[in-house]
Design an enzyme around this catalytic site. Structure first.
Site, PDB file in Angstrom:
ATOM      1  CG  HIS A 115      -1.999   1.210   1.307  1.00 61.00           C
ATOM      2  ND1 HIS A 115      -1.495   2.279   1.385  1.00 61.00           N
ATOM      3  CD2 HIS A 115      -3.395   0.839   1.038  1.00 61.00           C
ATOM      4  CE1 HIS A 115      -2.853   3.143   1.317  1.00 61.00           C
ATOM      5  NE2 HIS A 115      -3.833   2.331   0.984  1.00 61.00           N
ATOM      6  CB  CYS A 145      -4.283   3.381  -2.191  1.00 61.54           C
ATOM      7  SG  CYS A 145      -5.448   4.534  -1.241  1.00 61.54           S
ATOM      8  CG  HIS A 175      -7.322   0.639  -0.886  1.00 62.68           C
ATOM      9  ND1 HIS A 175      -6.638   1.066   0.081  1.00 62.68           N
ATOM     10  CD2 HIS A 175      -7.485  -0.683  -0.999  1.00 62.68           C
ATOM     11  CE1 HIS A 175      -6.349  -0.291   0.901  1.00 62.68           C
ATOM     12  NE2 HIS A 175      -6.863  -1.176   0.298  1.00 62.68           N
ATOM     13  CG  ASP A 211     -10.127   3.525   1.031  1.00 66.20           C
ATOM     14  OD1 ASP A 211     -10.691   3.048   2.121  1.00 66.20           O
ATOM     15  OD2 ASP A 211      -8.998   3.258   0.963  1.00 66.20           O
ATOM     16  CG  HIS A 212     -10.671   6.422   3.428  1.00 65.26           C
ATOM     17  ND1 HIS A 212      -9.507   6.877   3.541  1.00 65.26           N
ATOM     18  CD2 HIS A 212     -10.330   5.100   4.177  1.00 65.26           C
ATOM     19  CE1 HIS A 212      -8.507   6.388   4.173  1.00 65.26           C
ATOM     20  NE2 HIS A 212      -9.168   5.257   4.476  1.00 65.26           N
TER      21      HIS A 212
END
Length: 399
Positions: free
Chosen positions: A239, A277, A304, A354-355
């Protein structure tokens, strides 16, 4: 792409039945209750997998396909290949995961702290809230709360003046909140919560470790674990740093295309892969994410998908809507899906939203910061719509 959902285990406010309703069929999780550095047992992995995959008749099946993360202990980051005991425990965890047919393992190599934010519920114009990294508030923490030696050299004069004013306006509860957010380990973190004295001590242990040494330690770690992963049929996905730049005077070694190119050159094993990501990498304006997705496409096993938007200072940012950040998400998805189309089904990229924003009913509920249900559901729906159109274009069936 294969659609997945991050789940934090039995205590997650979002239950497995809600994940089914969201339409994600694969689970991304870890054994968060096991202390960092301890080997995962076959029994613990089996029981968590059974909890996820056993279901009542008629319910949509879920499968645990991605581990995020097996934490990399601090001594590996500081000592590299010399941390023999910790590396052996990490490989033992990897073997336990592989015996349950879980083939993707995500990890990070951020020293001392994992992902960093200054605010968990920054208000948005819509009335929802978002995760945020405020450069001035971060400087106030470094300069006046942590009081890191040498921190004054890492900020320009305007930032130091603004940080002092911000700190002087804080009440004790504001200081406590900032310490909690920055030092106490955010959800899913693979580092330990730290008090301010422990934080200073941990930083001191990295005093002689620069970018070159930390990168070498990462490469030494992978020289040990990648052959084991390759033999087990597992892909390791690194990541990116979050945010992708130095924090606390520490080096970071997974922030740019050059970092990943060096990683793959040093350890060319096919088991040495990337977690792409878009939010983390997108914080840096010099990261061309479409180019990176195309360049490293064969190494990407896990993605991500989220968006960040930088503030005018270029250093602060907040979590934006999934299709409304600084990254061209549609072009990135196109690059990932073209790669995906070249793969057999079992090797296709696993993605997760994600998030998400905290919004609607989740504003009044207990949520895991960054991982509320409705915001991620909104993000997944937006991404799914774009992917459906792109898939038709790639297959040449759109009319």
């Amino acid at each position: 792409m294969r659609q997945a959902w991050r789940w934090f285990g039995p205590r997650d406010p979002v239950p497995l039945d809600h994940i089914r309703q969201a339409g994600a069929h694969e689970i991304v999780t870890a054994l968060h209750d096991i202390p960092i550095g301890d080997a995962w047992s076959d029994k613990a992995v089996y029981e968590r997998k059974a909890l996820i995959e056993n279901r009542a008749p008629g319910l949509t099946p879920l499968s645990w396909t991605v581990v995020e993360s097996i934490p990399v202990p601090d001594d590996i980051k500081r000592l590299g290949g010399a941390a023999k005991h910790s590396i052996a425990a990490w490989i033992a965890s990897l073997e336990a995961v592989a015996r349950q047919d879980i083939r993707i393992v995500c990890y990070n190599f951020m020293p001392v702290v994992d992902w960093a934010r200054t605010d968990l519920d920054a208000p948005l114009p819509t009335g929802a809230t978002a995760l945020q990294f405020d450069h001035v508030r971060f400087a106030a923490f470094e300069l006046f709360i942590l009081q890191r030696p040498g921190a004054e050299h890492d900020f320009d004069e305007a930032t130091k003046i603004a940080a002092k004013a911000a700190y002087e306006a804080m009440e004790q509860k504001d200081v406590d909140y900032l310490v909690m957010v920055i030092a106490s380990a955010l959800p899913g973190s693979t580092t330990e919560p730290l008090t301010i004295p422990a934080f200073r001590d941990r930083l001191a242990q990295y005093r002689d470790i620069d970018h070159k040494r930390l990168a070498a330690n990462l490469h030494e770690f992978l020289v040990e674990v990648a052959p084991a992963a390759e033999g087990l049929g597992v892909t390791l996905t690194l990541h990116p740093d979050d945010p992708p730049r130095s924090l606390f005077g520490l080096p970071r070694v997974a922030s740019t295309a050059d970092d990943y190119a060096a990683l793959f050159a040093a350890v060319p094993s096919p088991a040495n892969g990337m977690c792409f990501c878009t939010g983390s990498l997108g914080v840096r304006p010099d990261n061309d994410l479409v180019s990176m997705a195309e360049r490293f496409a064969p190494r990407i096993a896990f993605a991500h998908l989220r968006a960040t938007r930088r503030a005018d200072d270029g250093l602060s940012f907040h979590e934006a809507d999934h299709l409304d950040g600084d990254v061209d998400m549609i072009a990135v998805l196109g690059a990932l899906m073209r790669e995906n189309a070249r793969r057999r089904e079992a090797d296709r990229i696993v993605m997760r939203p994600d998030h998400g924003h905290r919004m609607l009913d989740d504003l009044a509920k207990r949520v895991t910061p960054g991982y509320s249900a409705i915001g991620r559901l909104k993000g997944l729906a937006e991404l799914r719509g774009i992917m459906t159109v792109l898939d038709q274009d790639i297959r040449g069936v759109r009319r």
